[in-house]
Write a protein that holds these residues in place. Structure first.
Motif, PDB file in Angstrom:
ATOM      1  N   PRO A  43       0.810  -1.233   0.000  1.00 23.52           N
ATOM      2  CA  PRO A  43       0.000   0.000   0.000  1.00 23.52           C
ATOM      3  C   PRO A  43       0.832   1.268   0.000  1.00 23.52           C
ATOM      4  O   PRO A  43       0.448   2.268  -0.622  1.00 23.52           O
ATOM      5  N   GLN A  44       1.994   1.251   0.672  1.00 20.62           N
ATOM      6  CA  GLN A  44       2.845   2.444   0.688  1.00 20.62           C
ATOM      7  C   GLN A  44       3.453   2.701  -0.691  1.00 20.62           C
ATOM      8  O   GLN A  44       3.537   3.845  -1.143  1.00 20.62           O
ATOM      9  N   ILE A  45       3.903   1.640  -1.369  1.00 19.94           N
ATOM     10  CA  ILE A  45       4.452   1.788  -2.715  1.00 19.94           C
ATOM     11  C   ILE A  45       3.353   2.217  -3.675  1.00 19.94           C
ATOM     12  O   ILE A  45       3.559   3.085  -4.543  1.00 19.94           O
ATOM     13  N   PHE A  46       2.171   1.639  -3.531  1.00 19.44           N
ATOM     14  CA  PHE A  46       1.007   2.020  -4.338  1.00 19.44           C
ATOM     15  C   PHE A  46       0.756   3.519  -4.210  1.00 19.44           C
ATOM     16  O   PHE A  46       0.587   4.231  -5.203  1.00 19.44           O
ATOM     17  N   ASN A  47       0.743   4.028  -2.979  1.00 18.23           N
ATOM     18  CA  ASN A  47       0.486   5.451  -2.769  1.00 18.23           C
ATOM     19  C   ASN A  47       1.609   6.334  -3.299  1.00 18.23           C
ATOM     20  O   ASN A  47       1.360   7.433  -3.794  1.00 18.23           O
ATOM     21  N   ALA A  48       2.853   5.861  -3.189  1.00 20.27           N
ATOM     22  CA  ALA A  48       3.966   6.631  -3.741  1.00 20.27           C
ATOM     23  C   ALA A  48       3.808   6.811  -5.246  1.00 20.27           C
ATOM     24  O   ALA A  48       4.060   7.895  -5.790  1.00 20.27           O
ATOM     25  N   GLY A 457      -8.519   1.918   6.047  1.00 18.75           N
ATOM     26  CA  GLY A 457      -7.436   2.296   6.947  1.00 18.75           C
ATOM     27  C   GLY A 457      -6.087   1.795   6.469  1.00 18.75           C
ATOM     28  O   GLY A 457      -5.054   2.441   6.694  1.00 18.75           O
ATOM     29  N   THR A 458      -6.082   0.637   5.809  1.00 21.41           N
ATOM     30  CA  THR A 458      -4.843   0.094   5.249  1.00 21.41           C
ATOM     31  C   THR A 458      -4.419   0.853   3.995  1.00 21.41           C
ATOM     32  O   THR A 458      -3.233   1.161   3.814  1.00 21.41           O
ATOM     33  N   LEU A 459      -5.372   1.193   3.138  1.00 17.36           N
ATOM     34  CA  LEU A 459      -5.063   1.819   1.852  1.00 17.36           C
ATOM     35  C   LEU A 459      -4.667   3.286   2.002  1.00 17.36           C
ATOM     36  O   LEU A 459      -3.778   3.767   1.297  1.00 17.36           O
ATOM     37  N   SER A 462      -5.518   9.250  -0.723  1.00 15.48           N
ATOM     38  CA  SER A 462      -5.694  10.688  -0.524  1.00 15.48           C
ATOM     39  C   SER A 462      -7.061  11.161  -0.986  1.00 15.48           C
ATOM     40  O   SER A 462      -7.552  12.195  -0.509  1.00 15.48           O
ATOM     41  N   GLU A 463      -7.690  10.459  -1.902  1.00 10.26           N
ATOM     42  CA  GLU A 463      -9.024  10.854  -2.392  1.00 10.26           C
ATOM     43  C   GLU A 463     -10.028  10.988  -1.257  1.00 10.26           C
ATOM     44  O   GLU A 463     -10.982  11.760  -1.355  1.00 10.26           O
ATOM     45  N   TRP A 464      -9.821  10.256  -0.181  1.00 11.53           N
ATOM     46  CA  TRP A 464     -10.782  10.281   0.926  1.00 11.53           C
ATOM     47  C   TRP A 464     -10.622  11.515   1.811  1.00 11.53           C
ATOM     48  O   TRP A 464     -11.364  11.695   2.773  1.00 11.53           O
ATOM     49  N   LYS A 465      -9.640  12.364   1.512  1.00  7.09           N
ATOM     50  CA  LYS A 465      -9.464  13.610   2.257  1.00  7.09           C
ATOM     51  C   LYS A 465      -9.812  14.841   1.422  1.00  7.09           C
ATOM     52  O   LYS A 465      -9.679  15.964   1.904  1.00  7.09           O
ATOM     53  N   GLU A 466     -10.237  14.645   0.179  1.00  8.37           N
ATOM     54  CA  GLU A 466     -10.516  15.791  -0.682  1.00  8.37           C
ATOM     55  C   GLU A 466     -11.754  16.547  -0.207  1.00  8.37           C
ATOM     56  O   GLU A 466     -12.681  15.966   0.354  1.00  8.37           O
TER      57      GLU A 466
END
Length: 532
Positions: A43-48, A457-459, A462-466
């Protein structure tokens, strides 16, 4: 600045890459990038990948651990704010946004010994500290009503080879935003977070070794530490800014600062216009390695740090970055668009997962789950637990990709690990909501919502903070160093220009008023660390 790479060097790179792949990718022996680490940190690499060169997600995941070789194409415009009409000798900073550079187009007073030339703070830019008294070797103080400086406009006269450092790498904080630059790239664990001049100097020494032109970083806006202004740039103009008592002056600091933040917000979803082309297939990440990324601050386990790593480990990662940069420059093959893959996955699930997590209707959950998973299910199959369908779900968006490099292989493993997490959660939810027709409805809804909430919570997308659309006098404000309160990081919201000013408590510190050299910056950091 980027001469052709010799056949001998190419052969060496191919051998080194093959050796790295054979010796480290799946081997329990020795230390190196490996598939297990990539899967564990999926998940961290995915987000990067998903947040690369995107301001919003990079601000939320501000402790970047990944580096991407990149190209700024020929013809791209870049901006430089300074106190002189002269082209800089040596390295300096370039901005991608006009408002960013305008903030530094001002009289700076006398030069300083080992200055932190680009503190990156809007308040520093608009309200610089008083300079030390002039002497015979220095220019005089800025006179009253002095010109604000000059705004230079440059154009790339050839493709510029750069290294993108992800997260908010231009944020001068003690929170870990400069870890990859100081600990990984520069092998310096003692540098003050505010001493950006020394940081840029050491990075440009590395750039010369790696045949690069500079480094892309992010604060409110993306910038380039450009190492030689005489190579690769064409000066289009160097216009003088208005004097402080002229009608053209931006005399309302609140609005000027707000517009810089707004300019950054317009790059929340990308730099746009193909101004930067990332080589995803040459990405190198600390998440590829079996290293300790634990934050020593127990209050922030969400922020990775490099402080617990060893010098030997960092040396191996740094060598990997150098080889990846040289390979990227030499091959210029089209990389796999891994960010596009993450975009497809995010757009498929980002709206539906919160919908499921928030509803109390079993009918809504059932319909959403069936809508998401039926594409993968052949109802003529009789395999237990829909195993074939689960595998199709996991591999669906990876099917168009063609792995070419070791980094591709590691990224593939990371995304596959992430889609495995997603698909496992969705099929488990289906088992509860769709297959168990005798289950208690309320218990089933509660269990399904908990599964999806845990998945989100794992994923940590950032879309969930827009914020959604804001009014014309507002922007969706997320903490971007040096601005932002705690709530702006965890819950970005629409704020107008008067509300944006004075918000800074998330970053734990203010720029030191007289941090003029390594010693004074270090003294300031020591005091702040004791306070914290």
């Amino acid at each position: 600045m980027s001469p052709p790479i010799t056949l001998l060097r190419l052969a060496t790179l191919v051998f080194a890459t093959t050796s790295l792949a054979l010796n480290n990718a799946d081997s329990p022996d020795g230390f190196g990038a490996n598939l297990d680490s990539a899967r564990e940190n999926g998940p961290q690499i995915f987000n990067a990948l998903h947040n690369a060169m995107r301001e919003f997600g990079s601000a939320l995941h501000h402790n970047g651990m990944s580096l991407f070789p990149a190209v700024i194409p020929e013809g791209v415009l870049l901006y430089h704010g300074t106190d002189t009409k002269e082209v800089p000798k040596g390295f300096e900073w370039l901005a991608f946004e006009i408002e960013h550079a305008e903030s530094f187009a001002r009289c700076r007073g006398p030069p300083r010994k080992n200055p932190d030339k680009n503190p990156g703070s809007l308040e520093f830019a608009m309200h610089p500290p008083p300079p030390p008294p002039p002497d015979k070797d220095r220019r005089p103080r800025c006179p009253p009503h002095s010109p604000a400086g000059h705004l230079h406009i440059y154009q790339a006269s050839r493709p510029l080879n750069v290294l993108y450092i992800d997260g908010m790498a231009a944020g001068k904080t003690v929170m870990g935003t400069v870890d990859t630059q100081d600990i990984l790239l520069s092998a310096n664990r003692s540098r003050s977070s505010f001493n950006d001049w020394a940081r840029a100097d050491s990075l440009c020494a590395l750039a010369r070794e790696w045949k690069m032109d500079g480094f892309i970083r992010m604060e409110p806006g993306f910038e380039v530490i450009y190492c030689d202004f005489t190579d690769g740039l064409r000066l289009l103009s160097a216009n003088q800014r208005p004097a402080t008592d002229e009608p053209g002056d931006l005399d309302n600091m609140q609005i000027a600062m707000f517009e810089w933040a707004r300019a950054a917000s317009q790059r929340y979803q990308g730099i746009s216009s193909s101004r930067v082309i990332l080589d995803y297939s040459s990405m190198v990440s600390a998440f590829f390695y079996p290293i300790n990324l634990t934050n020593p601050d127990p209050k922030r386990p969400d922020l990775p740090r490099l402080t617990q790593t060893s010098d030997v480990e960092m040396s191996v990662v740094r060598e990997h970055v150098g080889d990846s940069v040289l390979r990227s420059v030499s091959s210029r093959k089209a990389p796999v668009d891994w960010q596009g893959v993450t975009d497809m996955i995010v757009t498929r699930y980002a709206k539906r997962l919160p919908f499921i997590a928030q509803t109390d209707s079993i009918d809504v959950i059932r319909n959403e789950i069936n809508g998401l998973l039926n594409i993968f299910i052949d109802y003529a199959e009789t395999d237990d637990g829909f195993l074939a369908a689960r595998q199709r779900c996991i591999q669906f968006y990876l099917q168009p990709t063609h792995v070419r490099t070791l980094e591709d292989k590691l990224i593939h493993a990371a995304i596959e690990s992430t889609t495995t997490t997603i698909c496992t959660a969705l099929f488990k939810t289906r088992e509860i909501i769709v297959e168990d027709i005798d289950a208690d409805e309320q218990l089933a809804v509660d269990a399904a919502k908990q599964i999806i909430q845990n998945l989100m919570g794992t994923l940590r997308w950032s879309e969930w903070k827009e914020c959604g659309p804001c009014q014309a006098d507002e922007l969706c404000f997320v903490a971007m160093w040096p601005f932002g309160n705690v709530e702006d990081h965890y819950n970005p919201s629409c704020l107008n220009y008067s509300a944006v000013i004075g918000r800074h408590d998330y970053w734990q510190q203010r720029p030191p008023p007289l941090c003029m050299n390594e010693q004074s910056c270090q003294k300031y950091d020591d005091v702040r660390n004791e306070e914290l």
